[in-house]
Design a protein around this motif. Structure first.
Motif, short mmCIF file in Angstrom:
data_model
loop_
_atom_site.label_atom_id
_atom_site.label_comp_id
_atom_site.label_asym_id
_atom_site.label_seq_id
_atom_site.Cartn_x
_atom_site.Cartn_y
_atom_site.Cartn_z
N LEU A 19 3.76 41.38 20.92
CA LEU A 19 4.49 40.21 20.47
C LEU A 19 5.85 40.15 21.14
O LEU A 19 6.56 41.15 21.21
CB LEU A 19 4.69 40.26 18.95
CG LEU A 19 3.48 39.91 18.09
CD1 LEU A 19 3.88 39.97 16.63
CD2 LEU A 19 2.96 38.53 18.42
N GLY A 21 9.75 39.10 21.28
CA GLY A 21 10.80 38.90 20.29
C GLY A 21 11.27 37.45 20.30
O GLY A 21 11.73 36.95 21.31
N SER A 36 15.23 41.34 17.94
CA SER A 36 14.43 41.57 16.74
C SER A 36 13.15 40.76 16.73
O SER A 36 13.12 39.61 17.15
CB SER A 36 15.26 41.24 15.50
OG SER A 36 14.48 41.37 14.33
N THR A 37 12.07 41.38 16.24
CA THR A 37 10.81 40.66 16.03
C THR A 37 10.64 40.32 14.55
O THR A 37 9.55 39.96 14.12
CB THR A 37 9.62 41.50 16.49
OG1 THR A 37 9.61 42.75 15.80
CG2 THR A 37 9.68 41.76 17.98
N LYS A 114 3.84 36.05 12.44
CA LYS A 114 4.10 35.64 13.82
C LYS A 114 2.82 35.38 14.62
O LYS A 114 2.85 34.67 15.62
CB LYS A 114 4.92 36.73 14.53
CG LYS A 114 6.33 36.94 13.98
CD LYS A 114 7.20 35.73 14.25
CE LYS A 114 8.64 35.96 13.79
NZ LYS A 114 9.35 36.96 14.59
N ARG A 127 10.58 45.46 15.69
CA ARG A 127 11.84 45.68 16.40
C ARG A 127 13.00 45.19 15.54
O ARG A 127 13.04 44.01 15.17
CB ARG A 127 11.84 44.97 17.75
CG ARG A 127 13.02 45.35 18.64
CD ARG A 127 12.74 45.07 20.10
NE ARG A 127 13.68 45.80 20.94
CZ ARG A 127 13.49 46.03 22.24
NH1 ARG A 127 12.40 45.56 22.84
NH2 ARG A 127 14.37 46.72 22.93
#
Length: 398
Positions: A19, A21, A36-37, A114, A127
């Motif tokens: 994924l 971010g 950040s995710t 997400k 993250r």
């Protein structure tokens, strides 16, 4: 009857995906880090008090309830605090197409927020930023699972070790504060040996706070980098996958499930199946001359991992989520072509500064070799086999 996780998804085309971010969603809570995710926290929780008498940490420990009869509960989160970084994870079946064309049944954590319904292997990266208060909600709708954030130091109930707290059969929100920047990972800690082998793991990265210019270093006070790559090395024994898909709890009650023999046939770099003499193009690094490269390296295999980086000097700047830049320690320099070894679950942060190469006109493509070695004999698995030999390589191009 099988106790497989829920939601079968074929993910041959998605192998190796991670994924990206995204930008933080507008919020009133503390700002998420630039890489950040996470999503912003869900707010306060009014689930009530935790009944600790229903959990392993308040009961008499016996062989039975430690291995066979582990506590399965879905309690409220103790000492609930509003989070500024929030994640959700569920569990999927994932069919990965291996180097010989076979589809091997694996498992993975999914990201309902997400990437709903999408199978990603290894599991999507978590993250966050140093200092974030993190919530990770686990939805386990079929069979029981946990999430252990490896290297993080939460309270016992939030540590995801079922034997001393509980296994999740419905949902539970894990809570912890990310205190030290570095490279970590998360995994299921139910039937740890097999569930990790099945693929229930993902990377966990904690970034330091950005400087005044918004730049993010490898760790607080550490070096800045221009190019970042993640290499997660894994090996898979198809017989173990067949056994575990039939019996979710194999070996937990003292039964002989045949897990004393581990004979991997398949080897992967960050979800991409490899061939011993064919470069793994999907995981190569390309950097302009003069750039600084940060490689986050995780040995997620059950082998001793040997690594050689030819033609480039690398420095180990962090080990297992902690920097080596201390008064009692310093970075480790690895000369070009020098082998180094990593046991299972170890993480190295490797830093390569290409400035001197650019200055001396020594740019080019450099080979990075991986060997998967048997723990006892230290021989390469399936040595000499052109398809199943435990070797892999990729490249760094400057």
């Amino acid at each position: 009857m099988s106790n497989n996780p829920n939601t079968t998804t074929t993910a041959a085309a998605a192998a190796g995906a991670t994924l990206a971010g995204g930008e933080a969603i507008a919020q009133t809570m503390p700002k998420l880090g630039p890489l950040s995710t996470a999503s912003p926290g869900p707010g306060d929780y009014s689930g009530g008090a935790v009944d600790f008498t229903r959990l392993g940490i308040k009961s008499e420990e016996t062989f039975g309830n430690f291995g066979c009869n582990v506590f399965k509960e879905n309690p409220n989160t103790p000492d609930w605090t509003t989070a500024n970084a929030y994640f959700e994870r569920d569990v999927h079946n994932v069919d990965l197409r291996m180097s010989d064309g076979r589809e091997l049944r694996c498992w993975a954590f999914g990201d309902p927020l997400k990437a709903p319904g999408r199978a990603i292997f290894p599991s999507p990266t978590i993250r966050v930023q140093e200092g974030d208060l993190v919530h990770v909600k686990l939805e386990s709708s079929k069979g029981s699972h946990t999430i252990h954030h490896h290297g993080i130091e939460p309270t016992t109930m939030n540590d995801g070790v079922g034997h001393v707290s509980m296994e999740v059969t419905g949902s539970y929100i894990y809570q912890y504060q990310a205190r030290h920047a570095g490279t970590y990972f998360y995994h299921c800690h139910k039937n740890t040996v097999t569930h990790f082998e099945m693929g229930l793991y993902g990377l966990l990265i904690v970034d330091p706070k950005p400087d005044a210019a918004g730049k993010v270093a490898a760790y607080s006070g550490g070096p800045y980098y221009d190019v970042e790559q993640v290499w997660v090395l894994d090996d898979m024994d198809p017989r173990w996958h067949e056994i575990t898909n039939i019996d979710h709890d194999v070996g937990l009650c003292g039964d002989d499930g045949g897990l004393n023999i581990f004979e991997p046939k398949y080897f992967l770099i960050t979800g991409t199946p490899t061939r011993p003499n064919v470069p793994t193009e999907a995981q190569k690094i390309v950097a302009a001359p003069g750039k600084k490269i940060l490689i986050r390296l995780l040995n997620a295999s059950y082998s001793v991992l040997q690594v050689k980086i030819h033609g480039l000097e690398a420095k180990v700047i962090s080990v297992d989520g902690h920097s080596l830049n201390k008064p009692w320690n310093s970075w480790m320099t690895i000369a070009p072509g020098t082998a180094f070894h990593m046991p299972s679950a170890q993480r190295y942060d490797l830093y390569i500064d290409t400035t001197s190469l650019a200055n001396r006109g020594r740019t080019g493509t450099f080979k990075v070799e991986f060997e998967f070695q048997h723990w006892i004999t230290r021989k390469v698995h399936n040595v000499g086999n052109p398809i199943y030999e435990g070797r892999a390589f990729t490249t760094i191009t400057i």
